[in-house]
Write an enzyme that holds these catalytic residues in place. Structure first.
Site, mmCIF file in Angstrom:
data_model
loop_
_atom_site.group_PDB
_atom_site.id
_atom_site.type_symbol
_atom_site.label_atom_id
_atom_site.label_comp_id
_atom_site.label_asym_id
_atom_site.label_seq_id
_atom_site.Cartn_x
_atom_site.Cartn_y
_atom_site.Cartn_z
ATOM 1 N N TYR A 76 -0.292 -9.859 0.596
ATOM 2 C CA TYR A 76 0.742 -9.261 1.451
ATOM 3 C C TYR A 76 0.765 -9.915 2.836
ATOM 4 O O TYR A 76 -0.269 -10.377 3.314
ATOM 5 C CB TYR A 76 0.580 -7.745 1.553
ATOM 6 N N TYR A 124 0.851 -1.198 0.000
ATOM 7 C CA TYR A 124 0.000 0.000 0.000
ATOM 8 C C TYR A 124 0.878 1.236 0.000
ATOM 9 O O TYR A 124 1.939 1.270 0.624
ATOM 10 C CB TYR A 124 -0.878 0.042 1.250
ATOM 11 N N HIS A 131 -10.451 -3.093 -1.182
ATOM 12 C CA HIS A 131 -11.396 -2.556 -0.193
ATOM 13 C C HIS A 131 -12.453 -1.715 -0.909
ATOM 14 O O HIS A 131 -12.106 -0.845 -1.707
ATOM 15 C CB HIS A 131 -10.668 -1.665 0.811
ATOM 16 N N HIS A 182 -6.961 -8.594 -2.371
ATOM 17 C CA HIS A 182 -8.305 -8.035 -2.165
ATOM 18 C C HIS A 182 -8.319 -6.551 -2.493
ATOM 19 O O HIS A 182 -7.286 -5.891 -2.501
ATOM 20 C CB HIS A 182 -8.772 -8.249 -0.720
ATOM 21 N N ARG A 239 -2.496 -11.984 3.658
ATOM 22 C CA ARG A 239 -3.840 -11.631 3.205
ATOM 23 C C ARG A 239 -4.007 -12.073 1.757
ATOM 24 O O ARG A 239 -3.167 -11.776 0.909
ATOM 25 C CB ARG A 239 -4.067 -10.116 3.238
HETATM 26 FE FE LIG Z 1 -6.053 -4.559 2.748
#
Ligand SMILES: [Fe+2]
Lengths: 176, 245
Positions: B151, B112, B166, B164, B161
């Site tokens: 990640y 991110y 959000h 995905h 994770r």
């Molecule tokens: Fe996330």
């Protein structure tokens, strides 16, 4: 069947904040107040990765929304949004809503955070409305010893409303 | 569909979702829930004016490339270009038109663009991972973006994770506000992810998994995934003048 809720995760600050999010009303609006507070977790630590959203009627108790059967309003946005900062603080500039039919003036609040798999919902009521608050059916459904968590306190430029997600003084949250 | 509330107004009410649709706030497999879930019982909130209304946010909030995350910088981002499209619907299959859809995501490597994300995977200078769109008259939305990577996140030993995106949507009422995550089909990381698996009902969980959509792929350009988002529907039967939910 509805799509399930999932957490906003730690990086909500990328996607959700808006420059004008905290401004339900513009600076200089007559009657404008700041509602500020801190979000705490169950250990009493501040929560720096939460988002507060507010939804409310205008000062006359009206919503600019087709499902409000009382008719159109002035275009009041009614919506505020503010992420918490490194000190767990948020702030929303708005006006105190008017009373609604059968309800004391209030603001609906959604809290999103890492560690919350679903938003939690609470309400802000105001300290100057003792009589209306005493007659409010939603407050009446809350155990008396916990009602105080829903009533903001007066501060220098408006009101303070802290959110305690868990533990001592836990804020009352609603099942919407 | 409507009820005469004790205030004398005719108001719609929204159905409650069946048990198992949403994750319990206390989900010990996801460690951050530990100190953040309320322990006191939730108090039932009747559906009155503040609940059956909500922010109606639309076109005014969009910039030119908000729905094309591959064109927000002078150069293109790294990774697999994808189209993510679908419909915003209520629980009765009715489209929710002119409604804001927000998303944020990691880049192709799973990083991110956020100061707190510091796992050793490079930031992509050409990818912010933030998008907005407004649904059309039939509730449709569409984004062009990059397939996000998985990640690691330290929740448990060797925790990853699944890839995905959000998503944040409003619907038309406070009752319908939803933040969720869109997943990709057949991800081998599902089995070890406590966030995905926090949704108790298997069918509900599958509603978070997008569908590969060959018909919407663009030849020589992009793959495509379809993701419909379903919000709470309204009560179908009239109610008496009492709060009986
Ligand atoms: Fe996330």
């Amino acid at each position: 069947m509805s799509t399930p809720s999932q957490t906003v995760g730690p990086y909500l600050g990328l996607g959700l904040p808006w420059d004008d999010g905290p401004s339900v009303v513009d600076e200089g609006t007559p009657g404008a107040v700041w509602i500020r507070g801190v979000v705490y977790d169950g250990a009493g630590k501040l929560v720096p990765d939460a988002l507060i959203e507010t939804w409310q009627a205008d000062a006359d108790g009206r919503f600019d929304h087709p499902d409000d059967p009382r008719g159109a309003t002035s275009g009041f946005r009614g919506f505020g949004r503010c992420p918490t900062n490194d000190e767990g603080e948020y702030g929303i500039r708005t006006v105190v809503p008017g009373a609604l039919p059968g309800e004391a003036p209030h603001i609906n609040v959604s809290v999103f955070a890492r560690g919350l798999l679903h938003r939690v919902v609470t309400r802000i009521y105001f300290p100057g409305n003792a009589e209306a608050n005493a007659a409010d059916p939603v407050l009446a459904a809350v155990p008396e010893d916990r009602r105080g968590t829903l009533i903001a306190t007066e501060s220098g430029d408006g009101y303070t409303f802290d959110v305690r997600l868990q533990g001592e003084g836990e804020t009352v949250f609603f099942d919407v | 569909m409507t009820a005469l509330s004790d205030s004398g107004l005719i108001l719609p009410r929204y159905r409650r979702d069946p048990e198992g649709t949403h994750p319990p706030l206390d989900s010990p497999g996801y460690k951050s829930t530990g100190l953040r879930h309320p322990k006191q019982p939730l108090v039932l909130l009747p559906h009155k004016l503040t609940e059956i209304t909500g922010p109606l946010l639309g076109p005014g909030r969009l910039g030119e490339f908000d729905n094309d995350l591959t064109r927000q910088h002078p150069e293109e981002p790294q990774g697999q270009r994808i189209i993510v499209h679908g419909r915003l619907l209520d629980g009765d299959g009715r489209p929710v038109p002119n409604s804001l859809v927000e998303l944020w995501q990691a880049n192709a490597g799973g990083r991110y663009k956020h100061v707190w994300d510091n796992w050793p995977c490079p930031v992509d200078p050409n990818f912010d991972g933030v998008g907005r769109a407004v649904t059309d008259s039939e509730g449709r939305y569409e984004f062009t973006t990059i397939k996000p990577g998985a990640y690691p996140w330290k929740n448990h030993d060797n925790a990853w994770r699944p890839a995905h995106i959000h998503f944040s949507v409003f619907g038309t009422a406070f009752t319908q506000r939803l933040v969720t995550q869109m997943y990709f089909p057949d991800d081998p990381l599902f089995s070890q992810d406590p966030i995905f698996n926090s949704v108790p009902d298997e069918k509900a969980r599958q509603r978070m998994v997008s569908r590969f959509d060959l018909s919407r792929t663009v030849p020589e350009w992009a793959l495509a995934f379809e993701f419909d988002i379903v919000l709470r529907g309204r009560e179908a039967t009239p109610f008496e003048d009492e709060e009986d939910e």
